[in-house]
Design a protein around this motif. Structure first.
Motif, PDB file in Angstrom:
ATOM      1  N   VAL A  57      59.029 -40.400   8.811  1.00 55.01           N
ATOM      2  CA  VAL A  57      58.252 -39.753   7.751  1.00 55.01           C
ATOM      3  C   VAL A  57      58.789 -38.350   7.525  1.00 55.01           C
ATOM      4  CG1 VAL A  57      55.970 -38.879   7.112  1.00 55.01           C
ATOM      5  CG2 VAL A  57      56.189 -41.088   8.280  1.00 55.01           C
ATOM      6  N   ARG A  58      58.928 -37.983   6.259  1.00 49.51           N
ATOM      7  CA  ARG A  58      59.341 -36.619   5.913  1.00 49.51           C
ATOM      8  C   ARG A  58      58.318 -36.034   4.962  1.00 49.51           C
ATOM      9  NH1 ARG A  58      61.077 -32.466   8.176  1.00 49.51           N
ATOM     10  NH2 ARG A  58      62.711 -31.309   7.169  1.00 49.51           N
ATOM     11  N   LEU A  59      57.775 -34.921   5.356  1.00 49.58           N
ATOM     12  CA  LEU A  59      56.841 -34.183   4.526  1.00 49.58           C
ATOM     13  C   LEU A  59      57.603 -33.093   3.793  1.00 49.58           C
ATOM     14  CD1 LEU A  59      53.338 -33.170   5.615  1.00 49.58           C
ATOM     15  CD2 LEU A  59      54.794 -31.419   4.638  1.00 49.58           C
ATOM     16  N   MET A  60      57.214 -32.818   2.572  1.00 44.70           N
ATOM     17  CA  MET A  60      57.754 -31.678   1.837  1.00 44.70           C
ATOM     18  C   MET A  60      56.631 -31.081   1.011  1.00 44.70           C
ATOM     19  SD  MET A  60      59.874 -33.494  -1.241  1.00 44.70           S
ATOM     20  CE  MET A  60      59.591 -32.289  -2.481  1.00 44.70           C
ATOM     21  N   ALA A  61      56.696 -29.793   0.752  1.00 44.53           N
ATOM     22  CA  ALA A  61      55.684 -29.115  -0.054  1.00 44.53           C
ATOM     23  C   ALA A  61      56.362 -28.503  -1.274  1.00 44.53           C
ATOM     24  CB  ALA A  61      54.978 -28.047   0.764  1.00 44.53           C
TER      25      ALA A  61
ATOM     26  N   PRO B 192      60.582 -29.019   4.342  1.00 49.19           N
ATOM     27  CA  PRO B 192      61.077 -28.241   3.214  1.00 49.19           C
ATOM     28  C   PRO B 192      59.918 -27.729   2.341  1.00 49.19           C
ATOM     29  CG  PRO B 192      62.278 -30.301   3.407  1.00 49.19           C
ATOM     30  CD  PRO B 192      61.111 -30.389   4.338  1.00 49.19           C
ATOM     31  N   TYR B 193      60.021 -26.481   1.947  1.00 50.42           N
ATOM     32  CA  TYR B 193      59.047 -25.844   1.060  1.00 50.42           C
ATOM     33  C   TYR B 193      59.825 -25.467  -0.197  1.00 50.42           C
ATOM     34  CZ  TYR B 193      55.059 -22.750  -0.108  1.00 50.42           C
ATOM     35  OH  TYR B 193      53.975 -22.130  -0.697  1.00 50.42           O
ATOM     36  N   LEU B 194      59.498 -26.126  -1.309  1.00 53.95           N
ATOM     37  CA  LEU B 194      60.292 -26.045  -2.528  1.00 53.95           C
ATOM     38  C   LEU B 194      59.533 -25.337  -3.653  1.00 53.95           C
ATOM     39  CD1 LEU B 194      61.505 -29.767  -2.529  1.00 53.95           C
ATOM     40  CD2 LEU B 194      62.429 -27.825  -1.243  1.00 53.95           C
ATOM     41  N   ARG B 195      60.285 -24.731  -4.544  1.00 54.56           N
ATOM     42  CA  ARG B 195      59.719 -24.012  -5.695  1.00 54.56           C
ATOM     43  C   ARG B 195      59.976 -24.805  -6.974  1.00 54.56           C
ATOM     44  NH1 ARG B 195      56.056 -21.141  -7.644  1.00 54.56           N
ATOM     45  NH2 ARG B 195      56.599 -19.522  -9.116  1.00 54.56           N
ATOM     46  N   ASP B 196      58.909 -25.019  -7.763  1.00 54.82           N
ATOM     47  CA  ASP B 196      59.016 -25.673  -9.076  1.00 54.82           C
ATOM     48  C   ASP B 196      58.479 -24.713 -10.126  1.00 54.82           C
ATOM     49  OD1 ASP B 196      59.023 -27.218 -11.342  1.00 54.82           O
ATOM     50  OD2 ASP B 196      57.862 -28.864 -10.495  1.00 54.82           O
TER      51      ASP B 196
END
Length: 177
Positions: free
Chosen positions: A64-68, A97-101
């Motif tokens: 499982v891979r969580l990302m925000a 990973p914490y990503l910007r949209d």
């Protein structure tokens, strides 16, 4: 309107706080991908950050891979700027990973309205669960000391065991995007 259960995950190309560019293909080796619409300023998200870290740690061995993804406007919410995301991830020790949209495209495609709001995609990247992490919070910020339903973990456990998902949706509670 957003995507529906069994719909495919949208593709994306978003910058992470680690400076890397992430796409859907970046997660191809994982059996499940948990996408959490998140941010820095929402008290609901802040209250769940440790749980997010625990869930990633507890389910990593099961593929499982969580990302925000933080889609909030940094003009109206300066604490949600990319620079502040980098600081927050470092301070909390995010193991995902914490990503910007900046365009808010992904939450719009998903149909997300809150932070935090969870979308769980299986190995084929089909939506298997949409909703909340657990039922710790109910409407209007009322908090239970201990959740009675751990919605996301229940679904992750069922998927890992090859069992059917009993509850594929649960109303998310949090701050508006």
């Amino acid at each position: 309107m957003g995507i529906k259960l069994s719909d495919k995950s949208p593709d994306f190309s978003l910058k992470g706080v680690d400076g890397k560019l992430y796409t859907l293909d970046s997660f191809r080796d994982y059996k499940a991908l948990v996408v959490i619409i998140s941010c820095n300023h929402c008290p609901y998200v802040v209250a769940y950050e440790d749980r997010m870290i625990e869930i990633q740690r507890d389910y990593m061995a099961q593929g499982v891979r969580l990302m925000a993804i933080n889609p909030n406007n940094e003009i109206t919410h300066p604490e949600d700027s990319f620079d502040n995301m980098v600081i927050r991830a470092r301070e909390k020790g995010f193991n995902f990973p914490y990503l910007r949209d900046e365009t808010q495209d992904i939450p719009k495609i998903l149909g997300a309205r809150y932070t935090p709001e969870v979308y769980l995609f299986d190995q084929d990247r089909r939506l298997r669960y949409h909703g909340r992490i657990d039922d710790r919070y109910v409407a209007f910020g009322q908090e239970r000391p201990t959740p009675t339903r751990r919605n996301l973990e229940d679904v992750l456990t069922a998927l890992a065991a090859g069992k059917p998902v009993r509850s594929a949706t649960a109303r998310a509670v949090g701050c508006y995007i």
